[in-house]
Scaffold this motif. Structure first.
Motif, mmCIF file in Angstrom:
data_model
loop_
_atom_site.group_PDB
_atom_site.id
_atom_site.type_symbol
_atom_site.label_atom_id
_atom_site.label_comp_id
_atom_site.label_asym_id
_atom_site.label_seq_id
_atom_site.Cartn_x
_atom_site.Cartn_y
_atom_site.Cartn_z
ATOM 1 N N VAL A 37 0.864 -1.130 0.026
ATOM 2 C CA VAL A 37 0.015 0.015 0.013
ATOM 3 C C VAL A 37 0.747 1.201 0.100
ATOM 4 C CG1 VAL A 37 -0.261 -0.006 2.549
ATOM 5 C CG2 VAL A 37 -1.820 1.369 1.185
ATOM 6 N N ILE A 72 -3.600 0.162 -3.263
ATOM 7 C CA ILE A 72 -3.145 -1.053 -2.889
ATOM 8 C C ILE A 72 -2.797 -1.846 -4.268
ATOM 9 C CG2 ILE A 72 -4.801 -1.010 -0.848
ATOM 10 C CD1 ILE A 72 -6.246 -3.388 -2.762
ATOM 11 N N TYR A 93 -4.591 -4.180 -8.390
ATOM 12 C CA TYR A 93 -4.315 -3.089 -7.872
ATOM 13 C C TYR A 93 -5.261 -2.121 -8.127
ATOM 14 C CZ TYR A 93 -2.137 -1.028 -12.229
ATOM 15 O OH TYR A 93 -1.939 -0.414 -13.364
ATOM 16 N N ALA A 128 1.122 -0.718 -6.493
ATOM 17 C CA ALA A 128 0.837 0.165 -5.222
ATOM 18 C C ALA A 128 1.111 1.517 -5.504
ATOM 19 C CB ALA A 128 1.268 -0.307 -3.941
#
Length: 323
Positions: A37, A72, A93, A128
């Protein structure tokens, strides 16, 4: 599962990791095991509760009640009954800011529309680092239509996540790019491809006499007339970040008496995830590479360090937390 919460507003030291129940995906949702993240301005704004509107209305008026984190990357573990785009094992993602955040957790369960397949060969950390900064950079680059070779562009705040992506998109179009940031970031910006760099502590780019076809602004810390002065006729200023009151000044500047109607000032409204497939293509073709300043582990000490690093504006590119 573990998830990151904010005990109270104001400081990264109030961040703490708690055990909560793992989500179960409903009909149109996807359960993702988060592998990485990244931190964005929005996350920092939620921690600081600034501006109060909309951050406290999203996170909790008196006390924060959400798991922070929007960008993420991870692996699909399960899907709801009506999900057609993904299956368990897919690497995905996306930006979760449009569906309640929650990225700093071992598992999330967003709608399938908030996710995209990861590009071939892309690491979870790289993936991310892209969604929110990438979409803001792309939307700003095309704010005034297709750029022409030889045109001049300035990126204010060019040393952060948006700037590290914008310079790569701009260089695909053979334009001359000037970057503005602190002196500590200028060498990195030159290495990324900026043709000229300016230390904002030493010089105000709106008063140096240079004019640009496009200005991309991450900071938005000057009056609308200052930006107009730095634009060429028919030039465009596009802001992607800054204090809410300054963004409102830009949005309302069209009604200002005596303004130059040939120079456009725009506030970019994020369109999450819309063109991530294009970033996959650029990555796979070797013309785009996410810039990662640093990676941290998912524990309270490291996460607090990561947010303090972000808040100090010392990062060059993106800050990523590996889950």
């Amino acid at each position: 599962m573990k998830a990151l919460f904010l005990r109270r507003y104001g400081d990264p030291d109030f961040l703490e990791i708690r055990e909560i129940e793992r989500p179960t995906p409903s009909a149109d949702r996807v359960l993702v095991k988060v592998r990485a993240v990244s931190i964005n301005d929005w996350d920092w704004g939620l921690i600081q509760a600034t501006p109060m509107i909309p951050n406290r209305f999203m996170a909790g008026l008196l006390r924060p009640r959400i798991v922070v984190g929007s960008d993420i990357a991870g692996v699909v573990e399960a899907v709801g009954d009506t999900v057609t785009e993904f299956r368990p094992g897919d690497a995905v993602y996306g930006d979760l800011s449009g569906c309640g955040f929650g990225g700093f957790a071992e598992y999330v369960s967003p709608p399938q529309g908030a996710l995209r397949p990861m590009g071939s060969g892309m690491s979870f950390a790289q993936a991310a680092a892209i969604p929110q900064a990438g979409m803001l950079a792309l939307q700003a680059v095309i704010a005034n239509g297709q750029l022409r070779p030889g045109q001049s562009v300035l990126v204010n705040g060019g040393g952060g996540g948006v700037g590290s992506i914008a310079i790569q998109l701009l260089k695909m179009q053979d334009v001359t790019v000037t970057g503005v940031d602190s002196a500590a970031k200028l060498d990195a910006m030159r290495a990324w491809g900026f043709d000229h760099v300016i230390d904002y502590h030493a010089e105000d780019f709106t008063r140096r006499g240079e004019r640009y076809d496009l200005i991309i602004d991450v900071r938005t810390d000057r009056a609308p007339a200052d930006y107009e002065r730095a634009l060429k006729p028919d030039g465009c200023y596009a802001t992607v970040g800054g204090q809410l009151v300054n963004l409102l000044r830009i949005a309302l500047s069209r009604f200002r008496p005596g303004r130059d109607c040939h120079r456009q000032l725009r506030v970019i409204a994020l369109q999450p995830n819309r063109d991530l497939d294009r970033f996959n293509g650029w990555y796979e073709a070797g013309s785009f590479q996410p810039v990662i300043d640093s990676e941290f582990d998912f524990n309270e000490q490291d996460v607090r360090r990561a947010f303090r690093h972000f808040g100090a504006s010392a990062h060059k590119g993106k800050i990523v937390v590996a889950m």
